[in-house]
Design an enzyme around this catalytic site. Structure first.
Site, PDB file in Angstrom:
ATOM      1  N   ASP A   1      10.638   1.109  -5.505  1.00 39.90           N
ATOM      2  CA  ASP A   1       9.740  -0.121  -5.535  1.00 39.90           C
ATOM      3  C   ASP A   1       9.507  -0.819  -6.637  1.00 39.90           C
ATOM      4  O   ASP A   1       9.971  -0.116  -7.929  1.00 39.90           O
ATOM      5  CB  ASP A   1       8.529   0.333  -4.890  1.00 39.90           C
ATOM      6  N   LEU A   2       9.182  -1.812  -7.120  1.00 43.44           N
ATOM      7  CA  LEU A   2       8.888  -2.169  -8.516  1.00 43.44           C
ATOM      8  C   LEU A   2       8.014  -1.857  -9.096  1.00 43.44           C
ATOM      9  O   LEU A   2       7.179  -1.992  -9.573  1.00 43.44           O
ATOM     10  CB  LEU A   2       9.859  -3.359  -8.823  1.00 43.44           C
ATOM     11  N   ASP A   3       6.570  -3.230  -8.285  1.00 42.14           N
ATOM     12  CA  ASP A   3       5.374  -3.313  -8.702  1.00 42.14           C
ATOM     13  C   ASP A   3       4.820  -2.118  -8.659  1.00 42.14           C
ATOM     14  O   ASP A   3       4.718  -1.699  -7.225  1.00 42.14           O
ATOM     15  CB  ASP A   3       4.481  -4.209  -7.987  1.00 42.14           C
TER      16      ASP A   3
ATOM     17  N   THR B   1       3.349  -5.090 -12.374  1.00 44.23           N
ATOM     18  CA  THR B   1       2.144  -6.430 -12.296  1.00 44.23           C
ATOM     19  C   THR B   1       1.418  -7.060 -11.118  1.00 44.23           C
ATOM     20  O   THR B   1       1.295  -8.000 -11.472  1.00 44.23           O
ATOM     21  CB  THR B   1       4.098  -7.113 -11.739  1.00 44.23           C
TER      22      THR B   1
ATOM     23  N   LYS C   1      -1.596  -5.293  -2.454  1.00 36.50           N
ATOM     24  CA  LYS C   1      -0.299  -4.155  -3.233  1.00 36.50           C
ATOM     25  C   LYS C   1       1.125  -4.098  -1.868  1.00 36.50           C
ATOM     26  O   LYS C   1       0.986  -3.407  -1.098  1.00 36.50           O
ATOM     27  CB  LYS C   1      -0.567  -3.366  -3.642  1.00 36.50           C
ATOM     28  N   GLY C   2       1.923  -4.598  -2.457  1.00 34.35           N
ATOM     29  CA  GLY C   2       3.336  -3.858  -1.643  1.00 34.35           C
ATOM     30  C   GLY C   2       3.253  -5.499  -0.790  1.00 34.35           C
ATOM     31  O   GLY C   2       4.182  -5.456  -0.128  1.00 34.35           O
TER      32      GLY C   2
ATOM     33  N   ARG D   1       4.626 -12.552  -0.770  1.00 36.40           N
ATOM     34  CA  ARG D   1       3.484 -14.033  -1.360  1.00 36.40           C
ATOM     35  C   ARG D   1       2.500 -14.831  -0.165  1.00 36.40           C
ATOM     36  O   ARG D   1       1.787 -14.792  -0.258  1.00 36.40           O
ATOM     37  CB  ARG D   1       4.228 -14.721  -1.786  1.00 36.40           C
TER      38      ARG D   1
ATOM     39  N   SER E   1      12.378  -4.359  -3.587  1.00 41.07           N
ATOM     40  CA  SER E   1      10.747  -4.857  -3.829  1.00 41.07           C
ATOM     41  C   SER E   1      10.865  -6.348  -2.525  1.00 41.07           C
ATOM     42  O   SER E   1      11.272  -6.549  -2.412  1.00 41.07           O
ATOM     43  CB  SER E   1      10.663  -4.898  -5.456  1.00 41.07           C
ATOM     44  N   ALA E   2       9.093  -6.500  -2.797  1.00 40.50           N
ATOM     45  CA  ALA E   2       8.827  -7.757  -1.891  1.00 40.50           C
ATOM     46  C   ALA E   2       9.119  -8.974  -2.576  1.00 40.50           C
ATOM     47  O   ALA E   2       8.810  -9.874  -2.214  1.00 40.50           O
ATOM     48  CB  ALA E   2       7.967  -7.755  -1.210  1.00 40.50           C
TER      49      ALA E   2
ATOM     50  N   LYS F   1       7.450  -4.727   4.869  1.00 41.95           N
ATOM     51  CA  LYS F   1       7.479  -3.484   4.632  1.00 41.95           C
ATOM     52  C   LYS F   1       6.410  -3.457   5.444  1.00 41.95           C
ATOM     53  O   LYS F   1       5.419  -4.198   5.185  1.00 41.95           O
ATOM     54  CB  LYS F   1       7.218  -2.183   3.419  1.00 41.95           C
TER      55      LYS F   1
ATOM     56  N   GLU G   1       7.367   5.005  -4.318  1.00 42.62           N
ATOM     57  CA  GLU G   1       7.065   3.474  -3.346  1.00 42.62           C
ATOM     58  C   GLU G   1       5.537   4.254  -3.952  1.00 42.62           C
ATOM     59  O   GLU G   1       4.982   5.293  -3.872  1.00 42.62           O
ATOM     60  CB  GLU G   1       7.012   3.884  -1.874  1.00 42.62           C
ATOM     61  N   ASP G   2       4.721   2.671  -3.649  1.00 44.08           N
ATOM     62  CA  ASP G   2       3.311   3.279  -4.665  1.00 44.08           C
ATOM     63  C   ASP G   2       2.205   2.169  -3.303  1.00 44.08           C
ATOM     64  O   ASP G   2       1.440   2.783  -2.507  1.00 44.08           O
ATOM     65  CB  ASP G   2       2.840   2.785  -5.374  1.00 44.08           C
TER      66      ASP G   2
END
Ligand code: B16
Ligand code: MG
Length: 223
Positions: free
Chosen positions: A10-12, A18, A46-47, A50, A115-116, A146, A170-171
C-alpha cells in the site's frame, strides 16, 4: 507451505505519509463549506477512495450534494492536494521503506504497489522510488474499493504470481481484509489492536527484514 514470491505495498501509511496532506486539503474544503472535522475523524479516511471520503465528510457536515456538485468539490480538494504532493521530496519516505523494498528486489522477490490513490505516480516520482516497483496498480486501474481484493489480485496477476505466494503490506484494516479476501498473507503496519487480523503486525517497514518475511512462509494463507 507457500513460498513468498511477491510483496505488494500500500502507499499512504506504508511507504509515505500522505494522510497529512489529504487532511489539510479536506479540512480546507470542509471549512469553505462552513464546518470542520478533527484529525481523529481523519483516521476514518485512510485507505478510503476520494469519492467515498467526500461522502463521509459531507455526512459529518450534515450536507447533501448532487453528483455534479460532488465531482466539483472532489476536483477542488484534489487540486490543493496535488499542489502539496508536488513539493514532496525523498526525505518523506517512511523509515526503512526504501531499504526493505530494495532488499525484496535483491532477494529476487517481485514488488508491486497496490493503492487506492489516483495520484500514486506523482508521489512515487517525487520521492524518487518509482523504479523500485515492478508493477503499479492504483485508483486509476480499479473500480472496487478495499476490502474488495481487486487491487491486490490485479497486482498479483500483473506480476504473474499466484495470490497464495504474495504478501500484502497495509496500514488500514480494510486493506488487511482485502488481502485475506484475495487469499494472500498480510503484514499490518501500525497497531496490533487495529490490525490483529494480519499474519504479522509491525510499527513500520524498518521493523521487518527478509528473514522475518520468510518466517511467514510457515503461516496459513488465511489468517
Ligand atoms: P486520491 P492508500 C489512499 O491511499 C489514502 O489513504 C486515502 O486517504 C485517499 O482518499 C485515497 O488513497 C485516494 O487518494 O485522492 O489521491 O486518489 O492508503 O490506498 O495508498
Ligand atoms: Mg494506506
Amino acid at each position: 507451505m507457500n513460498k513468498i514470491l511477491a510483496c505488494i505495498f500500500d502507499l499512504d501509511g506504508v511507504i509515505v505519509d500522505t494522510a497529512v496532506y489529504h487532511y489539510r486539503a479536506w479540512k480546507r474544503l470542509a471549512n469553505e463549506l462552513g464546518f470542520d472535522f478533527t484529525e481523529h475523524d481523519n483516521e476514518k479516511l485512510k485507505g478510503v477512495s476520494r469519492m467515498a471520503s467526500l461522502d463521509l465528510i459531507l455526512g459529518w457536515g450534515g450536507l447533501a450534494k448532487t453528483q455534479m456538485e460532488k465531482e466539483e468539490l472532489a476536483a477542488r480538494k484534489n487540486a490543493w492536494y496535488v499542489d502539496m504532493i508536488s513539493q514532496m521530496t525523498p526525505a518523506e519516505i517512511l523509515p526503512g521503506a526504501k531499504e526493505f523494498v530494495e532488499a525484496c528486489k535483491s532477494a529476487g522477490i517481485k514488488t508491486a504497489l497496490g493503492s487506492a490513490s489516483k495520484n500514486s505516480a506523482t508521489i512515487l516520482e517525487k520521492v524518487g522510488i518509482d523504479h523500485l516497483f515492478d508493477v503499479v496498480i492504483d485508483g486509476n486501474k480499479v473500480s472496487k474499493p478495499k476490502p474488495d481484493p481487486e487491487v491486490f489480485l490485479k497486482g498479483a496477476e500483473a506480476l504473474g504470481v499466484p495470490p497464495a505466494n504474495c504478501v500484502v503490506f497495509e496500514d488500514a484494516i480494510a486493506g488487511i481484509e482485502a488481502a485475506i479476501n484475495g487469499g494472500m498473507r498480510s503484514v499490518g503496519i501500525g497497531s496490533p489492536d487495529v490490525l490483529g487480523k494480519a499474519n504479522l503486525v509491525v510499527s513500520g517497514l524498518d521493523k521487518i527484514n527478509i528473514e522475518k518475511l520468510k518466517e511467514l512462509e510457515a503461516s496459513d494463507v488465511t489468517a
